[in-house]
Design an enzyme around this catalytic site. Structure first.
Site, short mmCIF file in Angstrom:
data_model
loop_
_atom_site.label_atom_id
_atom_site.label_comp_id
_atom_site.label_asym_id
_atom_site.label_seq_id
_atom_site.Cartn_x
_atom_site.Cartn_y
_atom_site.Cartn_z
N TYR A 16 68.39 45.44 77.29
CA TYR A 16 66.97 45.48 76.95
C TYR A 16 66.61 44.31 76.03
O TYR A 16 65.62 43.61 76.27
CB TYR A 16 66.64 46.83 76.28
CG TYR A 16 65.21 46.97 75.84
CD1 TYR A 16 64.19 47.06 76.76
CD2 TYR A 16 64.89 47.02 74.49
CE1 TYR A 16 62.87 47.20 76.35
CE2 TYR A 16 63.57 47.15 74.07
CZ TYR A 16 62.57 47.24 75.01
OH TYR A 16 61.26 47.36 74.59
N GLU A 38 56.15 53.85 74.30
CA GLU A 38 56.14 53.71 72.84
C GLU A 38 55.59 54.97 72.19
O GLU A 38 56.08 55.39 71.14
CB GLU A 38 55.34 52.47 72.40
CG GLU A 38 55.95 51.15 72.79
CD GLU A 38 57.28 50.82 72.13
OE1 GLU A 38 57.66 51.48 71.12
OE2 GLU A 38 57.96 49.90 72.61
N TRP A 46 64.61 54.79 70.09
CA TRP A 46 64.18 54.09 71.30
C TRP A 46 65.21 54.26 72.42
O TRP A 46 64.85 54.34 73.59
CB TRP A 46 63.92 52.61 71.01
CG TRP A 46 63.59 51.84 72.24
CD1 TRP A 46 64.32 50.86 72.83
CD2 TRP A 46 62.43 52.02 73.09
NE1 TRP A 46 63.70 50.41 73.97
CE2 TRP A 46 62.54 51.11 74.15
CE3 TRP A 46 61.33 52.87 73.04
CZ2 TRP A 46 61.59 51.01 75.15
CZ3 TRP A 46 60.38 52.76 74.05
CH2 TRP A 46 60.51 51.85 75.09
#
Length: 184
Positions: A16, A38, A46
């Site tokens: 990522y 988000e 995350w």
């Protein structure tokens, strides 16, 4: 290879960090996806969202705002029963609600969100220099709230800005850094 410290803990984070985070992203569908993810991340790590991203994409019709905007109680119930995503009532409702607002936007989501990208941004020298919020993210959150969007505060908006390349927060020693580090 030097990376931002957060981007080295797992293979998922490495991928990522190296290929997506901080890369300029455009398009209403792509930005709606990131906005939703988000929001779902709020209060969670995350990595949890990143590992469930494909499930989210399936559950939310590829994050096509016009499709998600049409979700009804049956869709909501399906989402609440889907163990492949984060099953949070408020976050699921927010994604559906926000899709309806995106579908009605004059000029589109891309234009709206990118209007808050700063003209100049000082890339952080260290992780300690990375802010959680900025005047731009506060302004974005305020405008989104004014338009009726939910679950998008200044911190979530700044994370969105970082993830979509509106700002470059790769630290000075990171191989991905695209602008010169500030000098003392």
């Amino acid at each position: 290879m030097n990376r931002c410290p957060w981007g080295v803990s797992t293979p998922d984070y490495i991928e990522y960090h190296d290929t997506e985070w901080g890369v300029e992203l455009h398009g209403d569908v792509a930005l709606f996806e990131r906005m939703c993810l988000e929001s779902f991340q709020s209060g969670l790590a995350w990595i949890t969202i990143l590992r469930k991203r494909e499930n989210f994409r399936r559950a939310f019709a590829g994050f096509e705002p016009s499709v998600v905007a049409e979700y009804d109680q049956t869709d909501f119930d399906r989402l609440m029963a889907d163990a492949g995503i984060v099953r949070n009532r408020a976050k699921i409702n927010a994604a559906i609600h926000n899709a309806r607002l995106v579908a009605e936007l004059d000029g589109g989501l891309d234009e709206l969100l990118w209007s808050f990208a700063p003209e100049h941004h000082v890339r952080p020298a260290t992780m300690a220099d990375v802010p959680a919020v900025t005047p731009e993210s506060k302004a974005m959150a305020k405008e989104l709230k004014r338009r009726g969007f939910v679950f998008l505060g200044p911190t979530t908006c700044y994370a969105l800005m970082q993830a979509t390349g509106m700002v470059d927060d790769h630290i000075a020693t990171c191989f991905r850094a695209t602008t010169p580090a500030p000098t003392a």
